[in-house]
Write an enzyme that holds these catalytic residues in place. Sequence first.
Site, PDB file in Angstrom:
ATOM      1  CE1 TYR A   1      -2.997   5.660 -15.927  1.00 43.92           C
ATOM      2  CE2 TYR A   1      -1.567   5.441 -17.849  1.00 43.92           C
ATOM      3  CZ  TYR A   1      -2.570   4.942 -17.032  1.00 43.92           C
ATOM      4  OH  TYR A   1      -3.151   3.726 -17.322  1.00 43.92           O
TER       5      TYR A   1
ATOM      6  CB  THR B   1      -0.779   0.671 -18.197  1.00 42.25           C
ATOM      7  OG1 THR B   1      -0.336   1.226 -19.424  1.00 42.25           O
ATOM      8  CG2 THR B   1      -0.104   1.457 -17.075  1.00 42.25           C
ATOM      9  CG  ASP B   2       1.445  -0.488 -22.923  1.00 49.10           C
ATOM     10  OD1 ASP B   2       0.906   0.462 -22.296  1.00 49.10           O
ATOM     11  OD2 ASP B   2       1.290  -0.655 -24.151  1.00 49.10           O
ATOM     12  CD  GLU B   3       0.754   5.127 -20.925  1.00 49.12           C
ATOM     13  OE1 GLU B   3       1.355   6.081 -20.406  1.00 49.12           O
ATOM     14  OE2 GLU B   3      -0.344   5.237 -21.486  1.00 49.12           O
TER      15      GLU B   3
ATOM     16  CB  SER C   1       0.240   7.217 -10.232  1.00 44.46           C
ATOM     17  OG  SER C   1      -0.554   7.080 -11.399  1.00 44.46           O
TER      18      SER C   1
HETATM   19  P1  NAD Z   1     -11.524   4.892 -17.355  1.00 41.89           P
HETATM   20  O1  NAD Z   1     -10.879   6.212 -17.114  1.00 41.89           O
HETATM   21  O2  NAD Z   1     -12.461   4.727 -18.487  1.00 41.89           O
HETATM   22  O3  NAD Z   1     -12.318   4.431 -16.044  1.00 41.89           O
HETATM   23  C1  NAD Z   1     -11.800   4.585 -14.751  1.00 41.89           C
HETATM   24  C2  NAD Z   1     -12.957   4.361 -13.781  1.00 41.89           C
HETATM   25  O4  NAD Z   1     -12.442   4.459 -12.445  1.00 41.89           O
HETATM   26  C3  NAD Z   1     -14.073   5.416 -13.888  1.00 41.89           C
HETATM   27  O5  NAD Z   1     -15.333   4.778 -13.912  1.00 41.89           O
HETATM   28  C4  NAD Z   1     -13.911   6.249 -12.629  1.00 41.89           C
HETATM   29  O6  NAD Z   1     -15.138   6.798 -12.146  1.00 41.89           O
HETATM   30  C5  NAD Z   1     -13.330   5.228 -11.661  1.00 41.89           C
HETATM   31  N1  NAD Z   1     -12.580   5.844 -10.556  1.00 41.89           N
HETATM   32  C6  NAD Z   1     -11.636   6.823 -10.645  1.00 41.89           C
HETATM   33  N2  NAD Z   1     -11.198   7.130  -9.419  1.00 41.89           N
HETATM   34  C7  NAD Z   1     -11.845   6.322  -8.539  1.00 41.89           C
HETATM   35  C8  NAD Z   1     -11.801   6.154  -7.131  1.00 41.89           C
HETATM   36  N3  NAD Z   1     -10.993   6.902  -6.364  1.00 41.89           N
HETATM   37  N4  NAD Z   1     -12.601   5.214  -6.558  1.00 41.89           N
HETATM   38  C9  NAD Z   1     -13.434   4.468  -7.323  1.00 41.89           C
HETATM   39  N5  NAD Z   1     -13.527   4.590  -8.661  1.00 41.89           N
HETATM   40  C10 NAD Z   1     -12.738   5.505  -9.263  1.00 41.89           C
HETATM   41  O7  NAD Z   1     -10.335   3.846 -17.426  1.00 41.89           O
HETATM   42  P2  NAD Z   1     -10.122   2.581 -18.380  1.00 41.89           P
HETATM   43  O8  NAD Z   1      -9.600   3.040 -19.672  1.00 41.89           O
HETATM   44  O9  NAD Z   1     -11.321   1.733 -18.323  1.00 41.89           O
HETATM   45  O10 NAD Z   1      -8.923   1.868 -17.616  1.00 41.89           O
HETATM   46  C11 NAD Z   1      -9.172   0.911 -16.579  1.00 41.89           C
HETATM   47  C12 NAD Z   1      -7.856   0.427 -16.010  1.00 41.89           C
HETATM   48  O11 NAD Z   1      -7.059  -0.138 -17.053  1.00 41.89           O
HETATM   49  C13 NAD Z   1      -7.011   1.549 -15.397  1.00 41.89           C
HETATM   50  O12 NAD Z   1      -6.442   1.070 -14.198  1.00 41.89           O
HETATM   51  C14 NAD Z   1      -5.945   1.834 -16.436  1.00 41.89           C
HETATM   52  O13 NAD Z   1      -4.755   2.287 -15.838  1.00 41.89           O
HETATM   53  C15 NAD Z   1      -5.783   0.475 -17.080  1.00 41.89           C
HETATM   54  N6  NAD Z   1      -5.337   0.541 -18.495  1.00 41.89           N
HETATM   55  C16 NAD Z   1      -6.126   1.130 -19.440  1.00 41.89           C
HETATM   56  C17 NAD Z   1      -5.702   1.154 -20.774  1.00 41.89           C
HETATM   57  C18 NAD Z   1      -6.547   1.757 -21.859  1.00 41.89           C
HETATM   58  O14 NAD Z   1      -6.126   1.745 -23.019  1.00 41.89           O
HETATM   59  N7  NAD Z   1      -7.743   2.255 -21.594  1.00 41.89           N
HETATM   60  C19 NAD Z   1      -4.457   0.602 -21.116  1.00 41.89           C
HETATM   61  C20 NAD Z   1      -3.681   0.040 -20.126  1.00 41.89           C
HETATM   62  C21 NAD Z   1      -4.132  -0.001 -18.818  1.00 41.89           C
END
Ligand code: NAD
Length: 343
Positions: A165, A140-142, A168
């Site tokens: 977050y 993530t950009d964060e 991590s």
């Molecule tokens: P989300 O919260 O919608 O989905 C996360 C998924 O991971 C869920 O289905 C959850 O059940 C699963 N999960 C959590 N813990 C787990 C574990 N221990 N084992 C297996 N599965 C597990 O997240 P998202 O928004 O789809 O984000 C996906 C990725 O993209 C993340 O790594 C996030 O850091 C990154 N990201 C997201 C955004 C955003 O805007 N949504 C931006 C930058 C980066």
Amino acid sequence: MKSILVTGGAGFIGSNFIKYMLGRYPDYKIVNVDALTYAGNLDNLKEVEQNPNYAFVKADIADNKKVEEIFGQYDIDIVVNFAAETHVDRSILDSSIFVRTNVLGTQVLLEVARKHWSIRPDDRHCREYREGVKFIQISTDEVYGTLGNTGKFTEDMPLLPNNPYSASKAGADLMVRAYHKTYGLPVNITRCSNNYGPNQFPEKLIPLMIINCIKEKDLPVYGDGMQIRDWLYVYDHCAAIDAVLHKGVSGEIYNIGGNNEKTNIELVRLIVKYLGKSGSLIKHVKDRPGHDRRYAMDNTKITSQLGWQPAYTFERGIQETIAWYMNNQEWIDNIISGGYRRE
Ligand code: NAD
């Protein structure tokens, strides 16, 4: 046939990525491993449940034994690691699960991938892997922290995360980097800006505002609402990961952004306008501690080296997103009732 392990595929971006890949590559097998936390929703994958190239395994990425079994059973070639705890507000309340899933879970995946792909798994000095394998970490950009009024994040900037977050996620990125440097594991790290689009869990800004607005409920905006985010339509993000998967140079980091900087308040006002509701629904609430002021991604590397470009303007993306939430009331109701947590 390539076998791709998508972790966290029942979440927002992972489920969109699985549908994108199955639609585009009929010769890839996709194995979705998800622990189905509160954020995991198998309703997101109804369209592909019956696809013979798709398999779902309920498992925790931090469970070493289970992850080893999955690699063995499906002979995984590529990992795309989306699985994570992702909500900043939750990480402020309790960061322990963030460290476990985001850091330890990533380390478990890396170690199992190293052993499974190495041509001499028991030799920790071996840097040779079988053809065509790769580990892609979705970051993530964060991790870069916050920007002032000008400038954009580039891949060589220091990691300065400001909340548990993002700390991590930065920890996971460093572990991925270490597996590349120490063991020569083929990896890429992608760092994307805020995503929006269909199937996003309604605790996040855009779906929360759309759903509350449709129901004419208060629209809570943190502080003055002048925090700036660079919005990326989820379909564009999937296409960028596709480009990195096929063309990314091992060991490289790629920033992915939508070139759509908007203040939160501007965004909420747009949603109110598109839905024809009253601005009086907007309510400013106490700001989040450590709230980053501005994120913006410099896309130059991925656009110039891998030929990816965002295809969606913000206006088109947000209108399609609003239309999706309006047309998928059952999906929303299942989340509100908790019915989506069927096993
Ligand atoms: P989300 O919260 O919608 O989905 C996360 C998924 O991971 C869920 O289905 C959850 O059940 C699963 N999960 C959590 N813990 C787990 C574990 N221990 N084992 C297996 N599965 C597990 O997240 P998202 O928004 O789809 O984000 C996906 C990725 O993209 C993340 O790594 C996030 O850091 C990154 N990201 C997201 C955004 C955003 O805007 N949504 C931006 C930058 C980066």
